[in-house]
Design a protein around this motif. Structure first.
Motif, PDB file in Angstrom:
ATOM      1  N   GLU A   1       0.816  -1.215   0.000  1.00  0.00           N
ATOM      2  CA  GLU A   1       0.000   0.000   0.000  1.00  0.00           C
ATOM      3  C   GLU A   1       0.846   1.259   0.000  1.00  0.00           C
ATOM      4  N   ASN A   2       1.977   1.238   0.698  1.00  0.00           N
ATOM      5  CA  ASN A   2       2.854   2.393   0.751  1.00  0.00           C
ATOM      6  C   ASN A   2       4.270   1.925   0.426  1.00  0.00           C
ATOM      7  N   PRO A   3       4.686   2.066  -0.819  1.00  0.00           N
ATOM      8  CA  PRO A   3       6.004   1.567  -1.204  1.00  0.00           C
ATOM      9  C   PRO A   3       7.151   2.317  -0.536  1.00  0.00           C
ATOM     10  N   PHE A   4       6.871   3.460   0.118  1.00  0.00           N
ATOM     11  CA  PHE A   4       7.912   4.252   0.774  1.00  0.00           C
ATOM     12  C   PHE A   4       7.966   4.008   2.276  1.00  0.00           C
ATOM     13  N   ALA A   5       7.153   3.097   2.796  1.00  0.00           N
ATOM     14  CA  ALA A   5       7.136   2.800   4.231  1.00  0.00           C
ATOM     15  C   ALA A   5       8.521   2.394   4.697  1.00  0.00           C
ATOM     16  N   GLY A   6       8.932   2.947   5.815  1.00  0.00           N
ATOM     17  CA  GLY A   6      10.221   2.614   6.400  1.00  0.00           C
ATOM     18  C   GLY A   6      11.381   3.422   5.875  1.00  0.00           C
ATOM     19  N   GLN A   7      11.145   4.323   4.922  1.00  0.00           N
ATOM     20  CA  GLN A   7      12.246   5.071   4.330  1.00  0.00           C
ATOM     21  C   GLN A   7      12.501   6.414   5.003  1.00  0.00           C
ATOM     22  N   GLY A   8      11.704   6.757   5.990  1.00  0.00           N
ATOM     23  CA  GLY A   8      11.900   8.029   6.674  1.00  0.00           C
ATOM     24  C   GLY A   8      11.098   8.080   7.954  1.00  0.00           C
ATOM     25  N   PRO A   9      11.052   9.251   8.573  1.00  0.00           N
ATOM     26  CA  PRO A   9      10.331   9.385   9.840  1.00  0.00           C
ATOM     27  C   PRO A   9       8.820   9.232   9.655  1.00  0.00           C
ATOM     28  N   VAL A  10       8.143   8.890  10.743  1.00  0.00           N
ATOM     29  CA  VAL A  10       6.692   8.757  10.755  1.00  0.00           C
ATOM     30  C   VAL A  10       6.117   9.975  11.455  1.00  0.00           C
ATOM     31  N   LEU A  11       5.127  10.610  10.832  1.00  0.00           N
ATOM     32  CA  LEU A  11       4.458  11.746  11.436  1.00  0.00           C
ATOM     33  C   LEU A  11       3.384  11.229  12.378  1.00  0.00           C
ATOM     34  N   LEU A  12       3.465  11.615  13.651  1.00  0.00           N
ATOM     35  CA  LEU A  12       2.488  11.210  14.654  1.00  0.00           C
ATOM     36  C   LEU A  12       1.596  12.403  14.956  1.00  0.00           C
ATOM     37  N   ASP A  13       0.326  12.311  14.619  1.00  0.00           N
ATOM     38  CA  ASP A  13      -0.637  13.386  14.829  1.00  0.00           C
ATOM     39  C   ASP A  13      -1.369  13.123  16.145  1.00  0.00           C
ATOM     40  N   ILE A  14      -0.766  13.585  17.263  1.00  0.00           N
ATOM     41  CA  ILE A  14      -1.331  13.301  18.574  1.00  0.00           C
ATOM     42  C   ILE A  14      -1.630  14.597  19.326  1.00  0.00           C
ATOM     43  N   GLY A  15      -2.467  14.488  20.335  1.00  0.00           N
ATOM     44  CA  GLY A  15      -2.849  15.603  21.184  1.00  0.00           C
ATOM     45  C   GLY A  15      -4.285  15.443  21.630  1.00  0.00           C
ATOM     46  N   ASP A  16      -4.677  16.187  22.642  1.00  0.00           N
ATOM     47  CA  ASP A  16      -6.013  16.060  23.230  1.00  0.00           C
ATOM     48  C   ASP A  16      -6.291  14.587  23.548  1.00  0.00           C
ATOM     49  N   ASP A  17      -7.303  13.974  22.905  1.00  0.00           N
ATOM     50  CA  ASP A  17      -7.637  12.573  23.206  1.00  0.00           C
ATOM     51  C   ASP A  17      -7.110  11.612  22.147  1.00  0.00           C
ATOM     52  N   VAL A  18      -6.083  12.019  21.405  1.00  0.00           N
ATOM     53  CA  VAL A  18      -5.486  11.175  20.364  1.00  0.00           C
ATOM     54  C   VAL A  18      -4.036  10.870  20.728  1.00  0.00           C
ATOM     55  N   GLY A  19      -3.703   9.565  20.706  1.00  0.00           N
ATOM     56  CA  GLY A  19      -2.343   9.123  20.977  1.00  0.00           C
ATOM     57  C   GLY A  19      -1.844   8.233  19.861  1.00  0.00           C
ATOM     58  N   ALA A  20      -0.721   7.581  20.095  1.00  0.00           N
ATOM     59  CA  ALA A  20      -0.118   6.704  19.090  1.00  0.00           C
ATOM     60  C   ALA A  20       0.489   5.488  19.777  1.00  0.00           C
ATOM     61  N   ILE A  21       0.682   4.427  18.993  1.00  0.00           N
ATOM     62  CA  ILE A  21       1.333   3.207  19.474  1.00  0.00           C
ATOM     63  C   ILE A  21       2.517   2.902  18.561  1.00  0.00           C
ATOM     64  N   VAL A  22       3.667   2.607  19.170  1.00  0.00           N
ATOM     65  CA  VAL A  22       4.840   2.122  18.444  1.00  0.00           C
ATOM     66  C   VAL A  22       5.204   0.774  19.060  1.00  0.00           C
ATOM     67  N   ILE A  23       5.136  -0.269  18.245  1.00  0.00           N
ATOM     68  CA  ILE A  23       5.419  -1.624  18.708  1.00  0.00           C
ATOM     69  C   ILE A  23       6.744  -2.094  18.117  1.00  0.00           C
ATOM     70  N   SER A  24       7.698  -2.468  18.966  1.00  0.00           N
ATOM     71  CA  SER A  24       8.942  -3.092  18.503  1.00  0.00           C
ATOM     72  C   SER A  24       8.622  -4.539  18.163  1.00  0.00           C
ATOM     73  N   MET A  25       8.999  -4.948  16.970  1.00  0.00           N
ATOM     74  CA  MET A  25       8.594  -6.253  16.447  1.00  0.00           C
ATOM     75  C   MET A  25       9.794  -7.181  16.257  1.00  0.00           C
ATOM     76  N   PRO A  26       9.570  -8.500  16.391  1.00  0.00           N
ATOM     77  CA  PRO A  26      10.645  -9.464  16.131  1.00  0.00           C
ATOM     78  C   PRO A  26      10.891  -9.628  14.628  1.00  0.00           C
ATOM     79  N   ALA A  27      12.096 -10.024  14.276  1.00  0.00           N
ATOM     80  CA  ALA A  27      12.490 -10.164  12.867  1.00  0.00           C
ATOM     81  C   ALA A  27      11.579 -11.117  12.101  1.00  0.00           C
ATOM     82  N   ARG A  28      11.034 -12.136  12.770  1.00  0.00           N
ATOM     83  CA  ARG A  28      10.188 -13.122  12.083  1.00  0.00           C
ATOM     84  C   ARG A  28       8.908 -12.511  11.529  1.00  0.00           C
ATOM     85  N   LEU A  29       8.535 -11.312  11.983  1.00  0.00           N
ATOM     86  CA  LEU A  29       7.302 -10.669  11.509  1.00  0.00           C
ATOM     87  C   LEU A  29       7.557  -9.546  10.503  1.00  0.00           C
TER      88      LEU A  29
END
Length: 109
Positions: A8-36
């Motif tokens: 869906e996004n051929p550029f995923a992983g090539q730069g920083p991720v914009l996190l649009d957070i504030g008020d009642d909106v947050g974000a999740i960053v999950i560290s993943m194992p190599a097998r996934l």
């Protein structure tokens, strides 16, 4: 029968991720194992007002110390969420999102 899924996004992983957070909106960053690497992780809000599930890819992202395999959910309403590997993995992790904050977790196993 095998399916080919175009990325869906051929550029995923090539730069920083914009996190649009504030008020009642947050974000999740999950560290993943190599097998996934390259798999998709789905998140769905739990409780009385469940949200439509969304998913992101597990990709290597640049960090100040090299790269890190992560699944990043950049904009989630505060609440409790369940995460699973698609297409048919069981819920493997539950995360509480807090507005204005980035919640960092490690994938189990």
């Amino acid at each position: 029968m095998t399916h080919r899924h175009d990325q869906e996004n051929p550029f995923a992983g090539q730069g920083p991720v914009l996190l649009d957070i504030g008020d009642d909106v947050g974000a999740i960053v999950i560290s993943m194992p190599a097998r996934l690497e390259g798999r998709e992780v789905e998140v769905v809000r739990l409780g009385d007002d469940p949200a439509v599930p969304t998913h992101v890819g597990v990709v290597a992202r640049p960090t100040g110390r090299g790269s890190s395999l992560t699944a990043v959910f950049p904009e989630l309403e505060a609440g409790r969420y369940a995460l699973r590997v698609l297409p048919d993995g069981p819920p493997a992790l539950t995360v509480d999102v807090v507005g204005g904050l980035v919640v960092e977790q490690n994938w189990p196993g």
